[in-house]
Write an enzyme that holds these catalytic residues in place. Structure first.
Site, short mmCIF file in Angstrom:
data_model
loop_
_atom_site.label_atom_id
_atom_site.label_comp_id
_atom_site.label_asym_id
_atom_site.label_seq_id
_atom_site.Cartn_x
_atom_site.Cartn_y
_atom_site.Cartn_z
N LEU A 76 0.80 -1.23 0.00
CA LEU A 76 0.00 0.00 0.00
C LEU A 76 0.83 1.28 0.00
CD1 LEU A 76 -2.87 -1.14 2.37
CD2 LEU A 76 -2.78 -1.22 -0.13
N CYS A 77 2.14 1.15 -0.15
CA CYS A 77 3.00 2.34 -0.24
C CYS A 77 2.91 2.96 -1.62
CB CYS A 77 4.46 1.97 0.04
SG CYS A 77 4.82 1.71 1.78
N HIS A 78 2.91 4.28 -1.65
CA HIS A 78 2.91 4.99 -2.93
C HIS A 78 4.32 4.94 -3.54
CE1 HIS A 78 -0.59 6.77 -0.92
NE2 HIS A 78 -1.04 7.01 -2.13
N MET A 113 8.43 4.84 5.53
CA MET A 113 8.58 3.45 5.09
C MET A 113 9.83 3.27 4.24
SD MET A 113 6.29 2.05 6.80
CE MET A 113 6.79 0.44 6.25
N GLU A 114 10.17 4.27 3.46
CA GLU A 114 11.38 4.20 2.64
C GLU A 114 12.62 4.17 3.53
OE1 GLU A 114 8.08 5.02 0.11
OE2 GLU A 114 8.64 5.93 2.01
N ASP A 128 24.04 -10.88 5.25
CA ASP A 128 24.36 -11.76 4.12
C ASP A 128 25.85 -11.77 3.80
OD1 ASP A 128 23.76 -13.46 1.83
OD2 ASP A 128 24.21 -11.69 0.63
#
Length: 162
Positions: A76-78, A113-114, A128
């Site tokens: 749902l992120c733009h 969110m980014e 990793d």
């Protein structure tokens, strides 16, 4: 509660928030992640002694790339046109690294969110790159530190209640 969460409609169904009527403002957000590892692993990271190459440079690039791809990962992120992404990786103790990811833009929706995605993927890339010598690395404290701009104004974790 459904009307308190912006990603839920009046029936409680998930939807993408309509930001078309929101004003463009300058916005930024900074998120962090902390990695705990063996001292010997951190020494190898700093000295470049790991078989996969330059661990820090690879992790920085991964974090920047991830921030730019957040809307591909979180439904749902733009999709956003970020104007700046920085990823800083610092030694904070004899066995810990701190990742800080800051994202900025001028737009209609925030970049929290980014920043969180960038910090998380940087930390995962560090894991990793180091797992061959230390599978016990722990990623802790992935969190938003601060955000600026937008309708809700500025926010800092320093002033937040948990």
């Amino acid at each position: 509660m459904a009307n308190e969460l912006t990603h839920l409609d009046h029936l409680g169904h998930a939807h993408m928030v309509d930001v078309s009527d929101k004003g463009v403002t300058k916005r930024s957000a900074t998120a962090r992640a902390v990695l705990s590892m063996k001292e010997s692993t951190l020494t190898k990271v700093i000295e470049g002694g790991l078989p996969k190459g330059d661990v820090l440079a690879t992790a920085r690039i991964a974090g920047i790339q991830a921030a730019k791809k957040t809307s591909d990962l979180i439904p749902l992120c733009h999709p956003l046109m970020l104007t700046k992404v920085t990823v800083d990786i610092s030694v904070i103790s004899k066995n810990e690294l701190e990742v800080l990811c800051t994202c900025s833009l001028s737009g209609k929706t925030g970049v929290e969110m980014e920043a969180l995605t960038g910090a998380s993927i940087t930390a995962l890339t560090l894991y990793d790159m180091c797992k061959a010598v230390d599978k016990g690395i722990v990623i802790n404290n992935v969190s938003l530190l601060e955000k600026t701009g937008g309708k809700s104004g500025d926010w800092s974790s320093k002033n937040a209640e948990c």
